[in-house]
Design a protein around this motif. Sequence first.
Motif, short mmCIF file in Angstrom:
data_model
loop_
_atom_site.label_atom_id
_atom_site.label_comp_id
_atom_site.label_asym_id
_atom_site.label_seq_id
_atom_site.Cartn_x
_atom_site.Cartn_y
_atom_site.Cartn_z
N MET A 31 0.82 -1.21 0.00
CA MET A 31 0.00 0.00 0.00
C MET A 31 0.86 1.26 0.00
SD MET A 31 -2.95 -1.08 2.74
CE MET A 31 -4.07 -2.43 2.39
N GLY A 32 2.00 1.21 0.70
CA GLY A 32 2.87 2.37 0.74
C GLY A 32 3.44 2.73 -0.62
N MET A 33 3.68 1.72 -1.45
CA MET A 33 4.17 1.97 -2.80
C MET A 33 3.05 2.41 -3.74
SD MET A 33 7.39 1.78 -2.97
CE MET A 33 7.42 1.92 -4.75
N LYS A 34 1.86 1.94 -3.45
CA LYS A 34 0.73 2.21 -4.35
C LYS A 34 0.07 3.56 -4.05
CE LYS A 34 -1.79 -1.33 -5.03
NZ LYS A 34 -2.79 -2.42 -4.78
N TRP A 35 -0.05 3.88 -2.74
CA TRP A 35 -0.79 5.08 -2.34
C TRP A 35 0.12 6.00 -1.53
CZ3 TRP A 35 -4.76 4.66 -5.24
CH2 TRP A 35 -5.44 3.45 -5.41
N GLN A 36 0.35 7.20 -2.03
CA GLN A 36 1.20 8.15 -1.34
C GLN A 36 0.62 8.56 0.02
OE1 GLN A 36 2.15 11.63 -3.65
NE2 GLN A 36 3.62 12.41 -2.18
N GLY A 37 -0.70 8.46 0.13
CA GLY A 37 -1.36 8.83 1.38
C GLY A 37 -0.92 8.00 2.57
N VAL A 38 -0.56 6.74 2.35
CA VAL A 38 -0.11 5.89 3.45
C VAL A 38 1.18 6.45 4.04
CG1 VAL A 38 0.75 3.60 4.06
CG2 VAL A 38 -1.21 3.82 2.51
N GLU A 39 2.13 6.80 3.16
CA GLU A 39 3.39 7.38 3.62
C GLU A 39 3.17 8.72 4.31
OE1 GLU A 39 7.30 9.56 1.70
OE2 GLU A 39 6.22 8.09 0.48
N LEU A 40 2.35 9.58 3.72
CA LEU A 40 2.10 10.91 4.27
C LEU A 40 1.48 10.83 5.66
CD1 LEU A 40 0.72 12.80 1.14
CD2 LEU A 40 2.92 13.20 2.27
N LEU A 41 0.46 9.99 5.83
CA LEU A 41 -0.21 9.88 7.12
C LEU A 41 0.71 9.28 8.18
CD1 LEU A 41 -3.83 8.74 6.19
CD2 LEU A 41 -3.02 11.02 6.77
N HIS A 42 1.48 8.28 7.79
CA HIS A 42 2.39 7.68 8.75
C HIS A 42 3.43 8.68 9.24
CE1 HIS A 42 5.17 5.09 10.77
NE2 HIS A 42 6.12 5.37 9.89
N LYS A 43 4.06 9.40 8.30
CA LYS A 43 5.11 10.35 8.68
C LYS A 43 4.55 11.53 9.46
CE LYS A 43 8.49 9.30 5.08
NZ LYS A 43 9.23 9.80 3.90
N ALA A 44 3.29 11.87 9.24
CA ALA A 44 2.68 12.99 9.95
C ALA A 44 2.17 12.61 11.34
CB ALA A 44 1.54 13.57 9.12
N GLY A 45 2.24 11.31 11.67
CA GLY A 45 1.83 10.88 13.01
C GLY A 45 0.40 10.39 13.13
N PHE A 46 -0.27 10.13 12.00
CA PHE A 46 -1.63 9.58 12.05
C PHE A 46 -1.54 8.05 12.15
CE2 PHE A 46 -2.31 13.72 10.17
CZ PHE A 46 -3.52 14.14 10.70
N ARG A 47 -1.16 7.58 13.32
CA ARG A 47 -0.90 6.15 13.49
C ARG A 47 -2.17 5.32 13.35
NH1 ARG A 47 3.04 2.80 15.35
NH2 ARG A 47 2.33 0.83 16.21
N GLN A 48 -3.28 5.80 13.93
CA GLN A 48 -4.50 5.00 13.88
C GLN A 48 -5.02 4.85 12.45
OE1 GLN A 48 -8.90 4.60 16.04
NE2 GLN A 48 -7.64 6.41 16.45
N LEU A 49 -5.01 5.93 11.68
CA LEU A 49 -5.45 5.84 10.30
C LEU A 49 -4.55 4.91 9.49
CD1 LEU A 49 -6.33 9.57 9.45
CD2 LEU A 49 -7.94 7.66 9.70
N THR A 50 -3.24 5.01 9.72
CA THR A 50 -2.30 4.16 9.00
C THR A 50 -2.55 2.70 9.32
OG1 THR A 50 -0.63 5.91 9.13
CG2 THR A 50 0.13 3.71 8.55
#
Length: 289
Positions: free
Chosen positions: A218-237
């Motif tokens: 998912m991290g390679m397919k969707w940029q949103g996964v990387e963005l949310l993880h790095k921004a600290g949105f752990r639950q969404l990730t």
Amino acid sequence: MKLSCTEIKKYIEKMPKAHPGITEWIYRYCAERGYMIYDREHRTAVCTICGKQITAEGSMHHNEEGKCPKCGSGVLYKAAGRGRKNLREVFRILECSHKGKTVWICCWEVILDYANFGRPEIRSSLADVFVINEKEEHHFKKEYSWPPGDWQWNESSSMKVPYAKGGCIYGYSNPLENIYVYRENLEPVFTKSCMKYLWDPEFVNSLNAYQLVNYMSMGMKWQGVELLHKAGFRQLTMQRINGEYGSGCCYWAGATLQKVLRLPMHDVRYARDKDVGFQQLKTFQSIPE
């Protein structure tokens, strides 16, 4: 277009060799328990965990607990010549590697057979292969076909590690549900491949085998996964990685947090402080600006 069985076999021939430390890792960390197999006649004993040979002592008694003097592991004494033909362990292991920028993830079915004196025999069979890079991803799966009644490779449309069948429906617990992740080489796999921006040692090492493959795909397919993880949105990730219901509230292809979350920036900060999940995010999105 999916690849044929013959094409898949040729594809798999290109995969990197197994990491040299994986055999010792299986003995030390995957075995459910250790044994000290002793032979009084020849006055020798071998620890199945560390593989060191020692002198068999008179204090060793069949099926009693003890400790290996070499590695300190707790062991169960087993006398050579006493039936061990049915003593074995079954599980799966997940090993990641890379070849250039492409990541290869191999899932092996493993049997530890304790029938012979000494360390157990390792028998393994490759069950699933995942190939991921910036341009493509594949999941090759070994399946039993009928006819002709033999194992063959097929390409799956899912990039998920299969769950082993078992439980109340099948009347038993399947030991292949247990998957050990080989983590010794995860850092170079991420940092020297197309996944360098997804590397976070604390986070990656907290994921089980199922979650790890989902995160990489998912991290390679969707940029949103990387963005949310790095921004600290752990639950969404984690909810996205775990495949929980409600992921449609995010625009996973978004290039900014505002686009991914469908929120203005001041609400993005507040949502991050609250570490919102899918349901809370939907509530935020429904509030008029």
